[in-house]
Design a protein around this motif. Structure first.
Motif, PDB file in Angstrom:
ATOM      1  N   GLY A 149       1.041  -0.846   0.312  1.00 50.12           N
ATOM      2  CA  GLY A 149       0.102  -0.037  -0.156  1.00 50.12           C
ATOM      3  C   GLY A 149       0.957   1.360   0.036  1.00 50.12           C
ATOM      4  N   GLY A 150       2.033   0.851  -0.133  1.00 54.07           N
ATOM      5  CA  GLY A 150       2.982   2.452  -0.322  1.00 54.07           C
ATOM      6  C   GLY A 150       2.688   3.274  -1.463  1.00 54.07           C
ATOM      7  N   ARG A 151       3.881   4.269  -1.372  1.00 49.79           N
ATOM      8  CA  ARG A 151       2.884   5.575  -1.847  1.00 49.79           C
ATOM      9  C   ARG A 151       4.154   5.693  -2.749  1.00 49.79           C
ATOM     10  N   LEU A 152       3.766   6.262  -4.390  1.00 49.27           N
ATOM     11  CA  LEU A 152       5.375   6.384  -5.206  1.00 49.27           C
ATOM     12  C   LEU A 152       4.893   7.615  -6.265  1.00 49.27           C
ATOM     13  N   VAL A 153       5.775   8.048  -5.564  1.00 48.78           N
ATOM     14  CA  VAL A 153       4.857   9.718  -6.182  1.00 48.78           C
ATOM     15  C   VAL A 153       6.265  10.021  -7.832  1.00 48.78           C
ATOM     16  N   VAL A 154       5.842   9.863  -9.026  1.00 50.65           N
ATOM     17  CA  VAL A 154       7.136  10.715  -9.905  1.00 50.65           C
ATOM     18  C   VAL A 154       6.221  11.248 -10.519  1.00 50.65           C
ATOM     19  N   ALA A 155       6.890  11.947 -11.610  1.00 47.96           N
ATOM     20  CA  ALA A 155       7.439  12.926 -12.584  1.00 47.96           C
ATOM     21  C   ALA A 155       8.303  13.255 -13.705  1.00 47.96           C
ATOM     22  N   THR A 156       7.928  12.616 -14.843  1.00 46.76           N
ATOM     23  CA  THR A 156       8.786  12.868 -15.968  1.00 46.76           C
ATOM     24  C   THR A 156       8.362  14.405 -16.798  1.00 46.76           C
ATOM     25  N   ILE A 194      -2.347   3.596 -10.573  1.00 43.48           N
ATOM     26  CA  ILE A 194      -2.396   5.516 -10.498  1.00 43.48           C
ATOM     27  C   ILE A 194      -3.729   6.229  -9.815  1.00 43.48           C
ATOM     28  N   GLU A 195      -3.564   6.955  -8.910  1.00 41.78           N
ATOM     29  CA  GLU A 195      -4.373   7.154  -8.167  1.00 41.78           C
ATOM     30  C   GLU A 195      -5.279   8.674  -8.477  1.00 41.78           C
ATOM     31  N   TRP A 196      -4.553   9.199  -8.950  1.00 42.76           N
ATOM     32  CA  TRP A 196      -4.287  10.843  -9.285  1.00 42.76           C
ATOM     33  C   TRP A 196      -3.140  11.221 -10.471  1.00 42.76           C
ATOM     34  N   GLN A 197      -3.192  12.059 -11.197  1.00 41.84           N
ATOM     35  CA  GLN A 197      -2.411  12.427 -12.517  1.00 41.84           C
ATOM     36  C   GLN A 197      -2.737  14.007 -12.538  1.00 41.84           C
ATOM     37  N   HIS A 218       0.535  10.186  -8.849  1.00 39.79           N
ATOM     38  CA  HIS A 218       0.548   9.015  -7.393  1.00 39.79           C
ATOM     39  C   HIS A 218      -0.105   8.133  -7.751  1.00 39.79           C
ATOM     40  N   CYS A 219       0.708   7.472  -6.961  1.00 39.30           N
ATOM     41  CA  CYS A 219       0.610   5.832  -7.465  1.00 39.30           C
ATOM     42  C   CYS A 219       0.095   4.661  -5.760  1.00 39.30           C
TER      43      CYS A 219
END
Length: 222
Positions: A149-156, A194-197, A218-219
């Protein structure tokens, strides 16, 4: 720019130093992303900041909120600046592709629980100078390093380019990226929902800055 004259990521960002922070740290979309992540984290969460740069705004925002932050950056100059600017976080100069993330977790203060993992991983624009295969492998490693359930935030920068030479803020570098749909599919394939973009256009505060498309995801680890 002739072939072979591009700088490595470490050399390019050593040369940029604090100029990178001045150019990008005011991004409204980046701050909005950090605010959203902060609302989802429990107090004292363990966060891995990949490509931590000068420590601002990501590591500083999260550490000031009481989270335990480990920043990893390939640039020695950036790492030294970050350690000075954000003393309440831990920074390592290393290539995230070869850094054992279980050891990194322990260094960030995970305690004695074996394999406890991170509560969140942040990777803001830190994959762009890696081959596509490395980007995919890293996303899978990020998933394995996260708690359930951890969060990944990635931007590109969502452009369909592969190993292209460009001049970035005066520094010659090579960049690789994916189009927006392909990148989101890559993240999902690595085991994330992916919960939000958010998509935005940002112009760096730099004499050679040009408008860039930015994609923030936001994943949640499945």
């Amino acid at each position: 720019m002739g072939e072979g004259h591009e700088l490595s990521a470490a050399a390019a960002f050593d040369a940029l130093g604090a100029a990178y922070e001045r150019a990008f740290a005011a991004s409204p979309a980046h701050h909005d992303s950090l605010r959203r992540l902060g609302e989802q984290l429990a107090p004292g969460s363990r966060v891995l900041d990949v490509g931590s740069g000068t420590g601002r705004p990501t590591a500083q925002t999260l550490a000031d909120a009481g989270h335990r932050v480990l920043g990893v950056d390939v640039s020695p100059v950036m790492t030294k600046i970050a350690a000075r600017q954000v003393p309440n976080a831990v920074f390592r100069c290393a290539d995230i592709r070869t850094l054992p993330l279980d050891g990194a977790d322990a260094e960030a203060g995970a305690g004695g629980e074996s394999g406890a993992g991170f509560d969140a991983v942040c990777a803001y624009f830190s994959l762009l100078q890696m081959p596509r295969g490395d980007q995919s492998r890293l996303l899978h490693r990020f998933r394995r390093s996260l708690k359930p359930g951890g969060r990944l935030v990635v931007a590109t920068v969502p452009l369909d380019v592969e190993d292209v030479g460009v001049v970035f803020m005066g520094q010659p570098v090579r960049v690789t990226s994916f189009g927006a749909e392909e990148f989101t599919a890559l993240v999902k394939e690595a085991g994330f929902a992916i919960e939000w973009q958010q998509s935005s256009l940002f112009t760096p505060d730099h004499p050679e800055g040009e408008p860039e498309p930015h994609l923030f995801l936001h994943c949640r680890r499945l």
